[in-house]
Enzyme design. Sequence first.
Site, mmCIF file in Angstrom:
data_model
loop_
_atom_site.group_PDB
_atom_site.id
_atom_site.type_symbol
_atom_site.label_atom_id
_atom_site.label_comp_id
_atom_site.label_asym_id
_atom_site.label_seq_id
_atom_site.Cartn_x
_atom_site.Cartn_y
_atom_site.Cartn_z
ATOM 1 N N CYS A 77 32.366 46.198 42.665
ATOM 2 C CA CYS A 77 32.859 45.399 41.546
ATOM 3 C C CYS A 77 32.046 44.105 41.417
ATOM 4 O O CYS A 77 30.878 44.148 41.068
ATOM 5 C CB CYS A 77 34.360 45.146 41.711
ATOM 6 S SG CYS A 77 35.121 44.594 40.181
ATOM 7 N N HIS A 171 36.777 50.434 42.585
ATOM 8 C CA HIS A 171 37.237 50.033 43.922
ATOM 9 C C HIS A 171 37.523 51.256 44.803
ATOM 10 O O HIS A 171 38.588 51.854 44.702
ATOM 11 C CB HIS A 171 38.505 49.178 43.809
ATOM 12 C CG HIS A 171 38.237 47.821 43.278
ATOM 13 N ND1 HIS A 171 37.853 46.763 44.085
ATOM 14 C CD2 HIS A 171 38.247 47.335 42.020
ATOM 15 C CE1 HIS A 171 37.660 45.697 43.349
ATOM 16 N NE2 HIS A 171 37.888 46.014 42.077
ATOM 17 N N GLU A 173 38.101 51.244 47.887
ATOM 18 C CA GLU A 173 38.952 50.882 49.030
ATOM 19 C C GLU A 173 40.438 51.059 48.765
ATOM 20 O O GLU A 173 41.242 51.084 49.686
ATOM 21 C CB GLU A 173 38.651 49.436 49.462
ATOM 22 C CG GLU A 173 39.075 48.334 48.482
ATOM 23 C CD GLU A 173 38.053 48.034 47.384
ATOM 24 O OE1 GLU A 173 37.299 48.949 47.026
ATOM 25 O OE2 GLU A 173 38.029 46.903 46.879
ATOM 26 N N GLY A 227 60.480 40.599 71.128
ATOM 27 C CA GLY A 227 61.043 41.940 71.016
ATOM 28 C C GLY A 227 60.351 42.716 69.910
ATOM 29 O O GLY A 227 60.583 43.903 69.741
#
Length: 530
Positions: A77, A171, A173, A227
């Site tokens: 891009c 894109h 990704e 935790g």
Amino acid sequence: TILILDFGSQYSHLITRRCREHHVYAELMPCTTRLKDIDFKPKGIILSGSPYSVYDKDSPHVDPAVFDLGIPILGICYGLQEIAWNLKGKVSPCEHREYGFAQIQIKKVDGAAASVDALFEGLGDEMQVWMSHGDQLSELPPDFHVIGHTQSAPYAAIAHNSKPLYGIQFHPEVTHSPRGKELIGKFILSICGCRKNWTMEEFIGKEIARIREICGPKGRVIGAVSGGVDSTVAAKLMHEAIGDRFHAIMVDNGVLRLNEAKQVNEMLNKDLGVKLTVVDASDLFLSRLEGVEDPEQKRKIIGNTFINVFEEEALKIEAAADEEEKRGAAAKGRVEWLLQGTLYPDVIESISFKGPSATIKTHHNVGGLLKDMKLKLIEPLRELFKDEVRVLGRLLSIPAPLVGRHPFPGPGLAIRILGPVTRDQVKILQHADSIYIEEIRKAGLYDQIAQAFAVLLPVKAVGVMGDQRTYEQVIALRAVQSEDFMTADWYVFPAEVLRRMSSRITNEVAGINRVTYDISSKPPATVEWL
Ligand code: XMP
């Protein structure tokens, strides 16, 4: 290693993830990074997208020296436009900003150029991709050719005629580009020639060695555990590296889930062998929270009180260590280090090339504390994403239910009790929440949900029980599906599961006569109510 240069796109970190999913180590750095400041030799560079336009007065630009390295470069891009801007192509605004799915036609080139068109090799003639851009290439830079086009973008993918330089307008990704991950794989594996050596097994070995080296033969480390997955995994890793020279502290702030402190103690101390001190500071926290309703105020109080308590405990441990040292025999050295469970997204957030973003909520972190103690930070998870931490946890034999646990916010139930926090309100919420989670587990749905919890509303409603009128509080149940908690969808429970949850909560939890289910997504809501 693949170097990803971040121009501030909201997808930049996803590029890093996709590389790592191919077991190739990738590091994200701001686009303003100068090559001379990088202490590794990348095998390839990916230039990310950006909210800027290459022609803006203050738009960011890459160190031009990258084009002289002779290593493969892929521009995504804005990255494509940045290549064009540097190599004398032309970029212009689109008539209409293009946002959404597009079909890219892949163009085969015969002859000399064919060998450099490896980017789309094996991916067919056509591919669905995701576009999001306001500018596009309007003239090829010299010595480049087109390798793919869409209906509205004639230069949707380009390659240099002889050098391994590529640019794509879409894109790859994002998951909306279904074969995008394969394409990134082509670039990093075939074109850059990276080896698939980023595995958690290798990471463990290297990290343990690194921790041992930094701490030396005597150094001690303390760390807070909650935790949650991150702090538990970090603690276990420290324990593997330096044994009981690592000391974990858990602060019971009075707004933990039901039996949480006890369970964490059992698991860390008994199952995992990590030396742990649980400090019950619930009185102090609850007294400081008295009458407070404002969420940010609650967060602040909990954050600050946590620091006070943790510091005090840390000083005790340090004093005990000093004593031991004086006695000589079992000398183990001073507490020099503070363990932090920082993850890669936090690191990215702090180095990312972005303008200032609005603070929606201040998420409390342990960072920046213990200034007077002069402890140095040790952050063994700073290169990892959350799911990588889970893989690491499994390899370190941390029990599966813990590794797959939903995240729990630092300020705990205080931000799920919408009114003032009191012991009674905490008890009601703990009870309702434990029934809710138990039913989710029984229905086998826990792992399909990213986060689920109950919220205690500060309103009363009328009900009827037996022949009696009741006037009691309302519980809201929340469950969301999400990849990264930046966006989230509410979870669709089967009706009978909701019915069972509601019936159990209203029957078993004194003070509650009504249960509602939250059907808001993020945005416009957030995951937590406060
Ligand atoms: P929101 O409510 O911002 O939540 O959509 C996104 C994720 O962040 C967690 N969260 C917090 N975690 N301290 C934390 O440690 C906080 O103050 C805090 N507030 C929200 C939330 O549980 C969800 O996973």
